[in-house]
Write an enzyme that holds these catalytic residues in place. Structure first.
Site, PDB file in Angstrom:
ATOM      1  N   LYS A   1       0.701  -1.362   0.133  1.00 31.55           N
ATOM      2  CA  LYS A   1       0.172  -0.163   0.089  1.00 31.55           C
ATOM      3  C   LYS A   1       0.706   1.125   0.025  1.00 31.55           C
ATOM      4  CE  LYS A   1      -4.463  -1.532   1.476  1.00 31.55           C
ATOM      5  NZ  LYS A   1      -5.735  -1.254   2.610  1.00 31.55           N
TER       6      LYS A   1
ATOM      7  N   LYS B   1      -3.749 -11.047  -7.164  1.00 30.16           N
ATOM      8  CA  LYS B   1      -5.155 -11.280  -6.446  1.00 30.16           C
ATOM      9  C   LYS B   1      -6.036 -10.316  -6.969  1.00 30.16           C
ATOM     10  CE  LYS B   1      -5.761  -8.677  -2.707  1.00 30.16           C
ATOM     11  NZ  LYS B   1      -5.915  -8.216  -1.383  1.00 30.16           N
TER      12      LYS B   1
ATOM     13  N   LYS C   1     -10.356  -4.753  -5.283  1.00 25.46           N
ATOM     14  CA  LYS C   1     -11.537  -3.924  -5.357  1.00 25.46           C
ATOM     15  C   LYS C   1     -10.778  -2.532  -5.813  1.00 25.46           C
ATOM     16  CE  LYS C   1     -12.642  -4.335  -0.616  1.00 25.46           C
ATOM     17  NZ  LYS C   1     -12.710  -3.795   0.707  1.00 25.46           N
TER      18      LYS C   1
HETATM   19  P1  TYM Z   1     -10.489  -6.272   2.688  1.00 30.97           P
HETATM   20  O1  TYM Z   1     -11.457  -5.335   2.901  1.00 30.97           O
HETATM   21  O2  TYM Z   1      -9.570  -6.189   1.618  1.00 30.97           O
HETATM   22  O3  TYM Z   1     -11.141  -7.629   2.224  1.00 30.97           O
HETATM   23  C1  TYM Z   1     -12.268  -8.307   2.905  1.00 30.97           C
HETATM   24  C2  TYM Z   1     -12.079  -9.718   3.114  1.00 30.97           C
HETATM   25  O4  TYM Z   1     -12.172 -10.322   1.726  1.00 30.97           O
HETATM   26  C3  TYM Z   1     -11.078 -11.061   1.505  1.00 30.97           C
HETATM   27  N1  TYM Z   1     -10.445 -10.851   0.109  1.00 30.97           N
HETATM   28  C4  TYM Z   1     -10.267 -12.227  -0.610  1.00 30.97           C
HETATM   29  N2  TYM Z   1     -10.566 -13.247  -0.397  1.00 30.97           N
HETATM   30  C5  TYM Z   1     -10.065 -14.153  -1.603  1.00 30.97           C
HETATM   31  N3  TYM Z   1      -9.619 -13.705  -2.817  1.00 30.97           N
HETATM   32  C6  TYM Z   1      -9.262 -12.380  -2.863  1.00 30.97           C
HETATM   33  N4  TYM Z   1      -9.109 -11.823  -4.135  1.00 30.97           N
HETATM   34  C7  TYM Z   1      -9.730 -11.441  -1.835  1.00 30.97           C
HETATM   35  N5  TYM Z   1      -9.837 -10.053  -1.646  1.00 30.97           N
HETATM   36  C8  TYM Z   1     -10.144  -9.796  -0.554  1.00 30.97           C
HETATM   37  C9  TYM Z   1     -10.122 -10.502   2.661  1.00 30.97           C
HETATM   38  O5  TYM Z   1      -9.052 -11.689   2.931  1.00 30.97           O
HETATM   39  C10 TYM Z   1     -11.121 -10.084   3.568  1.00 30.97           C
HETATM   40  O6  TYM Z   1     -11.328 -11.352   4.457  1.00 30.97           O
HETATM   41  N6  TYM Z   1      -8.001  -5.702   7.034  1.00 30.97           N
HETATM   42  C11 TYM Z   1      -9.217  -6.397   6.384  1.00 30.97           C
HETATM   43  C12 TYM Z   1     -10.512  -5.897   6.877  1.00 30.97           C
HETATM   44  C13 TYM Z   1     -10.531  -5.931   8.512  1.00 30.97           C
HETATM   45  C14 TYM Z   1     -10.752  -7.194   8.979  1.00 30.97           C
HETATM   46  C15 TYM Z   1     -10.701  -6.752  10.695  1.00 30.97           C
HETATM   47  C16 TYM Z   1     -11.009  -8.588   8.916  1.00 30.97           C
HETATM   48  C17 TYM Z   1     -10.246  -4.737   9.565  1.00 30.97           C
HETATM   49  N7  TYM Z   1     -10.406  -5.663  10.543  1.00 30.97           N
HETATM   50  C18 TYM Z   1     -10.732  -7.813  11.521  1.00 30.97           C
HETATM   51  C19 TYM Z   1     -11.054  -9.355   9.739  1.00 30.97           C
HETATM   52  C20 TYM Z   1     -10.965  -9.222  11.224  1.00 30.97           C
HETATM   53  C21 TYM Z   1      -9.364  -5.805   5.037  1.00 30.97           C
HETATM   54  O7  TYM Z   1      -8.961  -5.031   4.349  1.00 30.97           O
HETATM   55  O8  TYM Z   1     -10.239  -6.661   4.262  1.00 30.97           O
END
Ligand code: TYM
Length: 334
Positions: free
Chosen positions: A115, A197, A200
């Site tokens: 990032k 990957k 978004k």
């Molecule tokens: P975020 O918002 O980037 O993504 C949300 C969830 O989607 C999963 N994910 C994927 N899984 C499979 N293939 C992909 N291409 C893919 N892209 C995203 C991520 O692994 C995630 O589970 N830091 C976290 C948000 C967060 C969080 C937390 C999660 C903040 N606090 C506490 C769990 C517990 C994040 O940025 O996810």
């Protein structure tokens, strides 16, 4: 453990439009296992602030994310779906845990490196301590299990390390959480470059399938997905494009890789890509109908936002009081 159930915590950032990576990697697993746990699902809006947001659009996105959780099948009465910023304990605990996290540990986080390369003009302290806020999210609810995609595993590891470090000093304060990865879909790859990957924030809109994409776009994007040229539908590391499509089809239909290979034996990539597109579009069609209904009902959504913020605050306060006492902060006199 709350009541007799174990606790599940997870969340997503309210940044960008959700993709099928978020859906198959996380959201659909949340729904599969929700009934077994006392659940907390956050709209992680504080995390989103690590990247500049346009305020009006950000507010809309956060609400839209909550509507998507519900549209995907999470019952907001049984599951505590709430905004992270409505529960001040997240930020408070994050501060305390910052004092138990080493710079060296945070320096190793690959997401921080990625990032900061992407947003070189805004490498802020929040981006650096992002994993500590995430640890606070999870530990605040004494979560036993955290369903996430593979890309979050490093953050889960640091959460466990912080919890264990804290417990070693102060006794058993935090439950040490386990990650939950789904059988398939833990890492959905980009359709334009299957070694990357699906994200978004990809600038190439054809690389990702968004949950709010229309049927025709979904099928068009799958037809254009990058694959190899041997025309055999076989799961193989040397065939990342086809393997990714097989993963997606497996998530959408519940079929195993072997079943998929058998179903498409002797058939070409063109036919397979359309089948994958149709299977995903069927899921998204249903989700979008629900999403539109939920978003249109302002008072329904407002009621959930209000009630669940109270519920989450109540649970989080218990942990926070305990932590403050353990570290020696003076109790407030009421
Ligand atoms: P975020 O918002 O980037 O993504 C949300 C969830 O989607 C999963 N994910 C994927 N899984 C499979 N293939 C992909 N291409 C893919 N892209 C995203 C991520 O692994 C995630 O589970 N830091 C976290 C948000 C967060 C969080 C937390 C999660 C903040 N606090 C506490 C769990 C517990 C994040 O940025 O996810």
């Amino acid at each position: 453990m709350l009541n007799d159930k174990k606790v599940l915590f997870s969340g997503m950032q309210a940044t960008g439009n959700l993709t099928i990576g978020n859906y198959f990697g996380a959201l659909s697993n949340w729904i599969k296992i929700a009934d077994e746990y006392e659940t907390f699902y956050g709209v992680m809006d504080l995390h989103s602030l690590t990247v500049r947001q346009e305020p009006a659009q950000f507010r809309k996105r956060a609400r839209s994310l909550m509507a998507l959780y519900i549209a995907a099948g999470l019952d907001p009465v049984k599951n505590c779906i709430y905004f992270q910023s409505h529960v001040s304990g997240h930020a408070e605990l994050a501060w305390i845990l910052n004092c138990f996290t080493y710079i060296g540990e945070l320096n190793r986080m690959t997401q921080f490196k990625d990032k900061s390369a992407k947003h070189a003009d805004n490498v802020n302290a929040g981006l650096f301590t992002y994993p500590v806020l995430m640890a606070a999210d999870i530990l605040l609810y004494q979560a036993d299990v955290v369903p996430v995609g593979k890309d979050q595993m490093q953050h889960l590891e640091i959460t466990r390390d912080i919890a264990i470090r804290f417990n070693n000093i102060y006794g058993d304060v935090f439950t040490v959480p386990e990650a939950y990865l789904g059988k398939s879909g833990a890492k959905i790859m980009s359709l334009a470059d299957p070694t990357k990957k699906m994200s978004k924030s990809d600038e190439n809109l054809n690389a990702s399938i968004y949950l709010l994409d229309k049927r025709d776009d979904v099928i068009r994007k799958f037809k254009r997905a990058v694959t190899d040229s041997d025309n055999e539908i076989r799961y193989d590391e040397s065939k990342p494009g086809i393997s990714n499509l097989m993963d997606i089809y497996s998530c959408a239909t519940g079929k195993s890789h072997d079943e998929i290979s058998a179903e498409f034996a002797g058939k070409g990539y063109g036919e397979f890509k359309i089948a994958v597109g149709e299977s995903v579009a069927d899921i998204l069609d249903k989700l979008q109908v629900e999403y539109d209904k939920i978003l249109a009902d302002k008072s329904y959504l407002d009621g959930i936002i209000k009630e669940n913020a109270q519920k989450a605050s109540y649970f989080s306060e218990k942990t926070l009081r305990k932590v403050k006492k353990k570290v020696g902060l003076t109790e407030r006199i009421k």
